[in-house]
Scaffold this motif. Sequence first.
Motif, short mmCIF file in Angstrom:
data_model
loop_
_atom_site.label_atom_id
_atom_site.label_comp_id
_atom_site.label_asym_id
_atom_site.label_seq_id
_atom_site.Cartn_x
_atom_site.Cartn_y
_atom_site.Cartn_z
N SER A 160 0.81 -1.22 0.00
CA SER A 160 0.00 0.00 0.00
C SER A 160 0.84 1.27 0.00
O SER A 160 0.35 2.34 -0.40
N SER A 161 2.10 1.16 0.44
CA SER A 161 2.97 2.33 0.41
C SER A 161 3.48 2.62 -1.00
O SER A 161 4.08 3.67 -1.24
N ARG A 162 3.23 1.72 -1.93
CA ARG A 162 3.77 1.85 -3.28
C ARG A 162 2.71 2.08 -4.35
O ARG A 162 3.01 2.57 -5.44
N MET A 163 1.47 1.66 -4.08
CA MET A 163 0.43 1.76 -5.10
C MET A 163 -0.93 1.67 -4.44
O MET A 163 -1.04 1.29 -3.28
N THR A 164 -1.96 2.02 -5.20
CA THR A 164 -3.32 1.88 -4.69
C THR A 164 -3.70 0.41 -4.67
O THR A 164 -3.09 -0.42 -5.35
N VAL A 165 -4.74 0.09 -3.92
CA VAL A 165 -5.16 -1.31 -3.84
C VAL A 165 -5.71 -1.78 -5.19
O VAL A 165 -5.55 -2.95 -5.55
N GLU A 166 -6.34 -0.88 -5.95
CA GLU A 166 -6.81 -1.26 -7.28
C GLU A 166 -5.63 -1.60 -8.19
O GLU A 166 -5.67 -2.60 -8.94
N GLN A 167 -4.58 -0.79 -8.16
CA GLN A 167 -3.39 -1.08 -8.96
C GLN A 167 -2.75 -2.40 -8.53
O GLN A 167 -2.31 -3.18 -9.37
N ALA A 168 -2.71 -2.62 -7.22
CA ALA A 168 -2.11 -3.84 -6.71
C ALA A 168 -2.91 -5.06 -7.15
O ALA A 168 -2.34 -6.10 -7.50
N ALA A 169 -4.24 -4.96 -7.12
CA ALA A 169 -5.08 -6.08 -7.52
C ALA A 169 -4.86 -6.43 -8.99
O ALA A 169 -4.76 -7.61 -9.35
N ILE A 170 -4.78 -5.43 -9.82
CA ILE A 170 -4.53 -5.67 -11.25
C ILE A 170 -3.18 -6.35 -11.44
O ILE A 170 -3.06 -7.33 -12.17
N ALA A 210 -9.00 -3.87 -16.79
CA ALA A 210 -7.72 -4.43 -17.21
C ALA A 210 -7.91 -5.60 -18.17
O ALA A 210 -7.11 -5.80 -19.09
N VAL A 211 -8.97 -6.36 -17.97
CA VAL A 211 -9.28 -7.45 -18.91
C VAL A 211 -9.70 -6.87 -20.25
O VAL A 211 -9.23 -7.32 -21.32
N MET A 212 -10.58 -5.90 -20.22
CA MET A 212 -11.08 -5.32 -21.47
C MET A 212 -9.98 -4.63 -22.27
O MET A 212 -10.02 -4.58 -23.49
N SER A 213 -8.96 -4.13 -21.57
CA SER A 213 -7.85 -3.45 -22.26
C SER A 213 -6.80 -4.44 -22.76
O SER A 213 -5.88 -4.04 -23.47
N GLY A 214 -6.91 -5.69 -22.32
CA GLY A 214 -5.96 -6.71 -22.76
C GLY A 214 -4.79 -6.94 -21.82
O GLY A 214 -3.96 -7.82 -22.08
N ARG A 215 -4.73 -6.22 -20.72
CA ARG A 215 -3.62 -6.42 -19.80
C ARG A 215 -3.73 -7.78 -19.10
O ARG A 215 -2.73 -8.43 -18.81
N ILE A 216 -4.95 -8.20 -18.81
CA ILE A 216 -5.21 -9.51 -18.22
C ILE A 216 -6.02 -10.33 -19.22
O ILE A 216 -7.11 -9.90 -19.63
N PRO A 217 -5.53 -11.50 -19.64
CA PRO A 217 -6.28 -12.32 -20.60
C PRO A 217 -7.61 -12.79 -20.01
O PRO A 217 -7.66 -13.23 -18.86
N LYS A 218 -8.65 -12.71 -20.80
CA LYS A 218 -9.97 -13.12 -20.33
C LYS A 218 -10.00 -14.60 -19.99
O LYS A 218 -10.65 -15.02 -19.03
N ASP A 219 -9.27 -15.42 -20.77
CA ASP A 219 -9.28 -16.85 -20.49
C ASP A 219 -8.56 -17.17 -19.18
O ASP A 219 -8.85 -18.18 -18.53
N GLN A 220 -7.63 -16.31 -18.77
CA GLN A 220 -6.98 -16.52 -17.47
C GLN A 220 -8.00 -16.32 -16.35
O GLN A 220 -8.02 -17.09 -15.38
#
Length: 397
Positions: A313-323, A356-366
């Motif tokens: 949490s000292s480095r990024m937001t929780v949303e960024q960390a989750a992605i 992140a999935v819709m943008s392609g950063r995380i594969p939908k099949d994953q």
Amino acid sequence: MSTKTRDSNLLSIMCAVFAVLWAGGFAFQPARMPSDHVTKALTDLERQVGQTIVIGFNGQSVHDASVRTISDQLHNGTIGGVILLGRNIQSPAQVHQLVGDLTNHVDPTPFISVDQEGGAVQRLQPRKGFPRWPSAAEFAENTGGCAGSNAQEQYATLARGLRALGINLNFGPVVDLNINLDNPIIGHLGRSYSDKSETVSRCGGMFISAHHAVNILTSLKHFPGHGSSKQDSHTVLPDITDVWQPEELVPFQQLAQTRHADMIMMAHLVHPDFSDAPGTPASMSRKATRQARAIAGQTTILITDDLEMDAISSRMTVEQAAIAAIAAGNDMIIASSYGRNDPNLGRRINQAIVRAVMSGRIPKDQIHRSYERIRAAKARLTNGSTPSSVTPSEPNA
């Protein structure tokens, strides 16, 4: 009366109480949801992403607004589970009622999780009416390294008590080796069974078998091994490059081979063998998740340690960390919302991962493969089967 005798007497009394609860159940019914309980239709992707999220929350009953919000998110699939912390726990009766309200008519069954290791880490505390459970170090010492039936019986009592409350996921056992006795978060707190991998594996196996017997899942922690660290990942991001030893993987390997790895909790630790880049924790590194997956197989769920620990949490937001965590190959994340009341955190994390999935950063099949693992694990909670041998279509790359 000695402390040991007093603790033994207390444990005997509470075991009897829990035995009654286990045999007959609490005489409570889930409360009717307040009129502001609203169900919002989600897309298939949002529901699949929701199963990857475990959230902490404030409140102790559905009369609390934050609990009503969390209940709504469980019902509509925005999140897949919750973690109970001290702020949620007042008494055995209250916890049973809360859990019943949160799980009533929810499909699939949500994870109702807790850290009930014993010793310094037990959310269900004696001062609130629960039995005292010894730390891992104390347990191993008192049972001759977890030898004999007494150790198994004690863990069976722990597991039955959790099940009587409706808890279905215990974040334990700690299978870290007690390499650094001055380790502030493992050795110093007695959270490791031993510095010997065979003892850790034996004790961890007993812990898990007792929970499996009453359909509670468990999680091996903390991969790739927190026992040698000099720092606490709750406060800083430890670099274990110069202290970590390969033997720290042995308990994970041995317990996975004996089908004792429902989940593996990925730690916020830096090591070149497990970090994708300098300063990147194992919990957010594909290098680490690939090794954990190779050890545990395709049905084991990989879940992060709490993303709101200061190491992250000292480095990024929780949303960024989750992605970052899901992109690295984790199946699930934990966000405790510790120290604040943030009932909409789960919804924000869900939407961040969806984007992140819709943008392609995380594969939908994953996401779908993780969803399959989680659904299979939850099915075991209701049908009482042993750990599934069903393998998802493809591994997370």
